[in-house]
Design a protein around this motif. Structure first.
Motif, PDB file in Angstrom:
ATOM      1  N   ILE A   1       9.090 -27.279  15.586  1.00  0.00           N
ATOM      2  CA  ILE A   1       9.450 -28.306  16.534  1.00  0.00           C
ATOM      3  C   ILE A   1       9.164 -29.717  15.614  1.00  0.00           C
ATOM      4  O   ILE A   1       8.625 -29.582  14.654  1.00  0.00           O
ATOM      5  CB  ILE A   1       8.718 -28.365  17.934  1.00  0.00           C
ATOM      6  N   THR A   2       9.995 -30.665  16.236  1.00  0.00           N
ATOM      7  CA  THR A   2       9.906 -32.072  15.448  1.00  0.00           C
ATOM      8  C   THR A   2       9.702 -32.950  16.296  1.00  0.00           C
ATOM      9  O   THR A   2       9.798 -32.748  17.788  1.00  0.00           O
ATOM     10  CB  THR A   2      11.174 -32.463  14.819  1.00  0.00           C
TER      11      THR A   2
ATOM     12  N   ASP B   1      11.560 -35.327  17.041  1.00  0.00           N
ATOM     13  CA  ASP B   1      12.939 -35.609  17.863  1.00  0.00           C
ATOM     14  C   ASP B   1      12.984 -34.592  19.159  1.00  0.00           C
ATOM     15  O   ASP B   1      13.457 -34.800  20.285  1.00  0.00           O
ATOM     16  CB  ASP B   1      14.005 -35.451  17.107  1.00  0.00           C
ATOM     17  N   ASP B   2      12.482 -33.474  18.963  1.00  0.00           N
ATOM     18  CA  ASP B   2      12.285 -32.352  20.045  1.00  0.00           C
ATOM     19  C   ASP B   2      11.619 -32.674  20.934  1.00  0.00           C
ATOM     20  O   ASP B   2      12.237 -32.575  22.290  1.00  0.00           O
ATOM     21  CB  ASP B   2      11.840 -30.909  19.465  1.00  0.00           C
ATOM     22  N   ILE B   3      10.532 -33.400  20.966  1.00  0.00           N
ATOM     23  CA  ILE B   3       9.858 -33.866  21.809  1.00  0.00           C
ATOM     24  C   ILE B   3      10.189 -34.788  22.590  1.00  0.00           C
ATOM     25  O   ILE B   3      10.165 -35.030  23.717  1.00  0.00           O
ATOM     26  CB  ILE B   3       8.148 -34.169  21.217  1.00  0.00           C
ATOM     27  N   ARG B   4      10.763 -35.992  21.868  1.00  0.00           N
ATOM     28  CA  ARG B   4      11.450 -37.204  22.548  1.00  0.00           C
ATOM     29  C   ARG B   4      12.757 -36.848  23.561  1.00  0.00           C
ATOM     30  O   ARG B   4      12.763 -37.203  24.448  1.00  0.00           O
ATOM     31  CB  ARG B   4      12.026 -37.983  21.739  1.00  0.00           C
ATOM     32  N   GLU B   5      13.563 -35.677  22.656  1.00  0.00           N
ATOM     33  CA  GLU B   5      14.667 -35.311  23.702  1.00  0.00           C
ATOM     34  C   GLU B   5      14.094 -34.607  24.938  1.00  0.00           C
ATOM     35  O   GLU B   5      14.814 -34.807  26.034  1.00  0.00           O
ATOM     36  CB  GLU B   5      15.280 -34.458  22.749  1.00  0.00           C
ATOM     37  N   PHE B   6      13.352 -33.933  24.764  1.00  0.00           N
ATOM     38  CA  PHE B   6      12.736 -33.052  26.042  1.00  0.00           C
ATOM     39  C   PHE B   6      12.046 -34.130  27.012  1.00  0.00           C
ATOM     40  O   PHE B   6      12.391 -33.677  28.341  1.00  0.00           O
ATOM     41  CB  PHE B   6      11.504 -32.081  25.800  1.00  0.00           C
ATOM     42  N   ARG B   7      11.574 -35.045  26.520  1.00  0.00           N
ATOM     43  CA  ARG B   7      10.911 -35.951  27.458  1.00  0.00           C
ATOM     44  C   ARG B   7      12.107 -36.578  28.208  1.00  0.00           C
ATOM     45  O   ARG B   7      12.115 -37.067  29.400  1.00  0.00           O
ATOM     46  CB  ARG B   7      10.235 -37.066  26.587  1.00  0.00           C
ATOM     47  N   ASP B   8      12.877 -37.150  27.535  1.00  0.00           N
ATOM     48  CA  ASP B   8      14.296 -37.968  28.094  1.00  0.00           C
ATOM     49  C   ASP B   8      15.098 -37.178  29.019  1.00  0.00           C
ATOM     50  O   ASP B   8      15.313 -37.471  29.927  1.00  0.00           O
ATOM     51  CB  ASP B   8      15.036 -38.501  27.113  1.00  0.00           C
ATOM     52  N   ARG B   9      15.243 -35.866  28.629  1.00  0.00           N
ATOM     53  CA  ARG B   9      15.971 -35.014  29.425  1.00  0.00           C
ATOM     54  C   ARG B   9      15.022 -34.492  30.780  1.00  0.00           C
ATOM     55  O   ARG B   9      15.839 -34.190  31.896  1.00  0.00           O
ATOM     56  CB  ARG B   9      16.301 -33.718  28.666  1.00  0.00           C
ATOM     57  N   ASN B  10      14.097 -34.213  30.715  1.00  0.00           N
ATOM     58  CA  ASN B  10      13.182 -33.838  32.075  1.00  0.00           C
ATOM     59  C   ASN B  10      12.313 -34.944  32.732  1.00  0.00           C
ATOM     60  O   ASN B  10      11.546 -34.763  33.411  1.00  0.00           O
ATOM     61  CB  ASN B  10      12.243 -32.676  31.297  1.00  0.00           C
TER      62      ASN B  10
ATOM     63  N   THR C   1      -1.712 -26.784  15.538  1.00  0.00           N
ATOM     64  CA  THR C   1      -3.157 -26.907  16.192  1.00  0.00           C
ATOM     65  C   THR C   1      -3.655 -25.666  16.313  1.00  0.00           C
ATOM     66  O   THR C   1      -3.069 -24.607  16.919  1.00  0.00           O
ATOM     67  CB  THR C   1      -3.201 -27.751  17.338  1.00  0.00           C
ATOM     68  N   LEU C   2      -4.854 -25.443  15.912  1.00  0.00           N
ATOM     69  CA  LEU C   2      -5.744 -24.282  16.256  1.00  0.00           C
ATOM     70  C   LEU C   2      -6.505 -24.248  17.497  1.00  0.00           C
ATOM     71  O   LEU C   2      -7.240 -23.118  17.956  1.00  0.00           O
ATOM     72  CB  LEU C   2      -6.530 -23.584  15.199  1.00  0.00           C
ATOM     73  N   VAL C   3      -6.887 -25.512  17.977  1.00  0.00           N
ATOM     74  CA  VAL C   3      -7.972 -25.838  18.981  1.00  0.00           C
ATOM     75  C   VAL C   3      -7.485 -26.558  20.102  1.00  0.00           C
ATOM     76  O   VAL C   3      -8.133 -26.893  21.080  1.00  0.00           O
ATOM     77  CB  VAL C   3      -9.149 -26.563  18.257  1.00  0.00           C
ATOM     78  N   ASP C   4      -6.350 -27.534  19.875  1.00  0.00           N
ATOM     79  CA  ASP C   4      -5.944 -28.580  20.973  1.00  0.00           C
ATOM     80  C   ASP C   4      -5.134 -27.883  22.175  1.00  0.00           C
ATOM     81  O   ASP C   4      -4.025 -27.637  22.124  1.00  0.00           O
ATOM     82  CB  ASP C   4      -5.296 -29.676  20.418  1.00  0.00           C
ATOM     83  N   ARG C   5      -5.711 -27.642  23.194  1.00  0.00           N
ATOM     84  CA  ARG C   5      -5.272 -26.695  24.296  1.00  0.00           C
ATOM     85  C   ARG C   5      -4.068 -27.810  25.228  1.00  0.00           C
ATOM     86  O   ARG C   5      -3.597 -27.234  26.073  1.00  0.00           O
ATOM     87  CB  ARG C   5      -6.350 -26.286  25.343  1.00  0.00           C
ATOM     88  N   LEU C   6      -4.617 -29.230  25.147  1.00  0.00           N
ATOM     89  CA  LEU C   6      -3.725 -30.061  25.767  1.00  0.00           C
ATOM     90  C   LEU C   6      -2.568 -30.518  25.276  1.00  0.00           C
ATOM     91  O   LEU C   6      -1.621 -30.566  26.052  1.00  0.00           O
ATOM     92  CB  LEU C   6      -4.783 -31.223  25.996  1.00  0.00           C
ATOM     93  N   SER C   7      -2.397 -30.640  23.885  1.00  0.00           N
ATOM     94  CA  SER C   7      -1.194 -30.538  23.275  1.00  0.00           C
ATOM     95  C   SER C   7      -1.070 -29.737  22.104  1.00  0.00           C
ATOM     96  O   SER C   7      -1.276 -30.130  21.058  1.00  0.00           O
ATOM     97  CB  SER C   7      -1.234 -32.080  22.646  1.00  0.00           C
ATOM     98  N   PRO C   8      -0.625 -28.634  22.474  1.00  0.00           N
ATOM     99  CA  PRO C   8      -0.508 -27.220  21.623  1.00  0.00           C
ATOM    100  C   PRO C   8       0.431 -27.473  20.625  1.00  0.00           C
ATOM    101  O   PRO C   8       1.785 -26.744  20.910  1.00  0.00           O
ATOM    102  CB  PRO C   8      -0.512 -26.374  22.309  1.00  0.00           C
ATOM    103  N   LEU C   9       0.631 -28.443  19.622  1.00  0.00           N
ATOM    104  CA  LEU C   9       1.511 -28.452  18.907  1.00  0.00           C
ATOM    105  C   LEU C   9       1.734 -27.202  17.913  1.00  0.00           C
ATOM    106  O   LEU C   9       0.900 -26.792  16.949  1.00  0.00           O
ATOM    107  CB  LEU C   9       1.488 -29.786  17.853  1.00  0.00           C
ATOM    108  N   VAL C  10       2.868 -26.520  17.782  1.00  0.00           N
ATOM    109  CA  VAL C  10       2.971 -25.434  17.053  1.00  0.00           C
ATOM    110  C   VAL C  10       4.166 -25.413  16.075  1.00  0.00           C
ATOM    111  O   VAL C  10       5.381 -25.655  16.521  1.00  0.00           O
ATOM    112  CB  VAL C  10       3.143 -24.137  18.004  1.00  0.00           C
ATOM    113  N   ARG C  11       3.791 -25.239  14.737  1.00  0.00           N
ATOM    114  CA  ARG C  11       4.739 -25.351  13.634  1.00  0.00           C
ATOM    115  C   ARG C  11       5.564 -26.740  13.644  1.00  0.00           C
ATOM    116  O   ARG C  11       6.553 -26.886  14.054  1.00  0.00           O
ATOM    117  CB  ARG C  11       5.756 -24.166  13.678  1.00  0.00           C
ATOM    118  N   TYR C  12       4.689 -27.714  13.925  1.00  0.00           N
ATOM    119  CA  TYR C  12       5.333 -29.084  13.993  1.00  0.00           C
ATOM    120  C   TYR C  12       5.540 -29.708  12.537  1.00  0.00           C
ATOM    121  O   TYR C  12       4.677 -29.836  11.673  1.00  0.00           O
ATOM    122  CB  TYR C  12       4.198 -29.905  14.672  1.00  0.00           C
ATOM    123  N   ARG C  13       6.990 -30.022  12.399  1.00  0.00           N
ATOM    124  CA  ARG C  13       7.433 -30.416  11.061  1.00  0.00           C
ATOM    125  C   ARG C  13       7.044 -31.926  11.280  1.00  0.00           C
ATOM    126  O   ARG C  13       7.460 -32.611  12.037  1.00  0.00           O
ATOM    127  CB  ARG C  13       8.903 -30.442  10.848  1.00  0.00           C
ATOM    128  N   THR C  14       5.956 -32.460  10.261  1.00  0.00           N
ATOM    129  CA  THR C  14       5.683 -33.722  10.274  1.00  0.00           C
ATOM    130  C   THR C  14       6.587 -34.872   9.616  1.00  0.00           C
ATOM    131  O   THR C  14       6.501 -35.892   9.875  1.00  0.00           O
ATOM    132  CB  THR C  14       4.230 -33.936   9.443  1.00  0.00           C
TER     133      THR C  14
END
Length: 439
Positions: free
Chosen positions: A73-74, A76-85, A298-311
């Protein structure tokens, strides 16, 4: 039973920091599989992206499975999901009643800020607490906390649990007299974060007042620097003040990563995050020791579980044990992948320009931009801000000195445009102005 003296305390806070690689690998594998399921079931964006890729948590039984099958995920994916939903967190905020204690945001360096829910003790707090301990902070000590903005809130529960007393300041030159007074009265052992603009303002303060910086900072065992890469001039300046600087950076919005006393990379605490490097174009894995784009889970953040986040950060990862005693990986940060340009085939990043600009008196604030019309160009164009009050000769003479120095070092055709640094300051504070612009 006698209490342990500060001199007897080890340099690392948590035994996990010196755990064997075999233990870290096993720990990460268990955490990755658990976080994959949690994110899939609770983070709408992760669920959507994984289903689109035909992947489910049951497919992830090992770290190797995760690296082979889990989609990226990137931002841009987060922003696109935010705007769409209409979801302010972009599908990354997990609603766990009683866990969210505040809402912060990302810095917005690469776009508009993204809301981030904060829980009682954030992973970044844990990482910074370990850093403070390594620098030398111990229960009962005072530390200075300099806030860039209040976008992250002021929680620092982990510091309080360490028994540290924080003295808070805003990141403003007007705070310098108060910071110096507090340093003399309370004799803090560290400060975070000590950014470039404040160092420059403090340099001017010492020049005007004649106050002795060595006396001001004599109790400090180190200071955490962040915002942008630390140039050699500011590094040497703070060293002359008797102040050891520890650079820090964001670990892909998952945690923080800071230097240790070896000063040869940023430590990524591997019990908090899993890091990878991939080719920024093909997304294929890049071996440790080679340049690649940093990917963080992230291995610990349950509120923002970023997984395979391209920085978007270009790094070189090193997993060999460090001279400080830690076994966790560290990485060297080269710059943003989107900031990289090619001029006559030569790769150029803002970091190498900084050291060439900051050593001129008129441009010591290192305010500059690379003007990029295309990723591959025939000529490097720089817009450099200068202090009109420090101008010793004519603007043309300064432009000529900068042109000759940079062209000689970089070795490509060059155009230098000089502007009043106040014009660049309008684009944002010096630690966050866009270093690459299209116009």
């Amino acid at each position: 039973m006698a209490s342990q003296s500060q001199a007897e305390w080890p340099d690392v806070l948590d035994p996990i920091e010196v755990a064997p690689r075999s233990f870290l690998d096993a720990h990460q594998e268990a955490a990755i599989t658990a976080m994959s399921r949690h994110a899939f079931e609770n983070a709408p964006l992760i669920n959507e992206v994984w289903k689109r890729a035909g992947v489910s948590p049951s497919d992830i039984k090992s770290t190797a499975d995760f690296m082979e099958k889990a989609p990226f995920i990137t931002k841009d994916d987060i922003r696109e999901f935010r705007d769409r939903n209409g979801d302010p967190s972009g599908g990354m905020s997990v609603s766990i009643p009683g866990q969210t204690v505040s809402i912060g945001t990302t810095s917005g360096t690469t776009g508009d800020p993204t809301p981030v829910p904060n829980w009682r003790r954030m992973p970044s707090e844990e990482s910074y607490s370990r850093d403070f301990w390594h620098i030398g902070a111990r229960p009962g000590d005072h530390i200075c906390h300099i806030m860039f903005t209040f976008r992250g809130g002021h929680r620092r529960r982990a510091s309080m649990e360490l028994g540290l007393c924080e003295i808070a300041f805003s990141m403003s030159p007007t705070e310098i007299p108060r910071l110096i007074e507090a340093s003399k009265i309370y004799r803090p052992v560290t400060m975070s974060i000590f950014p470039g603009p404040l160092i420059l303002a403090m340099e001017q303060y010492f020049e005007k007042t004649g106050d002795d910086p060595v006396d001001v900072f004599k109790s400090y065992k180190g200071a955490v620097f962040g915002g942008e890469p630390l140039g050699e001039r500011l590094k040497n300046l703070t060293k002359s003040w008797g102040l050891e600087i520890f650079e820090t950076t964001s670990l892909g919005d998952v945690a923080g990563a800071s230097q240790c006393r070896m000063h040869d990379g940023f430590h990524a605490y591997e019990d908090l995050a899993f890091i990878e490097a991939v080719d920024p174009i093909t997304a294929e894995p890049v071996a440790d020791g080679e340049v690649g784009e940093l990917v963080v889970t992230t291995l610990v953040d349950r509120l923002s579980p970023l997984v395979r986040y391209r920085t978007g950060d270009l790094v070189v990862i090193d997993r060999t044990p460090c001279g400080c005693g830690r076994t966790h990986a560290k990485f060297n940060l080269l710059g943003r992948a989107t900031d990289q340009i090619l001029v006559e085939g030569r790769s150029i990043l803002p970091r190498e320009i900084m050291g060439l600009v900051e050593n001129e008196s008129e441009t010591r604030a290192a305010l500059f931009q690379i003007v990029r019309t295309h990723r591959e160009m025939d000529t490097l164009k720089l817009r450099i801000g200068y202090n009109t009050e420090r101008l010793a000769g004519s603007p043309d003479a300064l432009r000529g000195r900068l042109h000759d120095k940079i062209a000689s070092e970089i070795g490509v055709p060059l155009i230098v445009e000089l502007v009043d640094e106040q014009e660049l300051l309008k684009l944002g504070p010096p630690h966050k102005i866009p270093r690459v612009t299209k116009s």
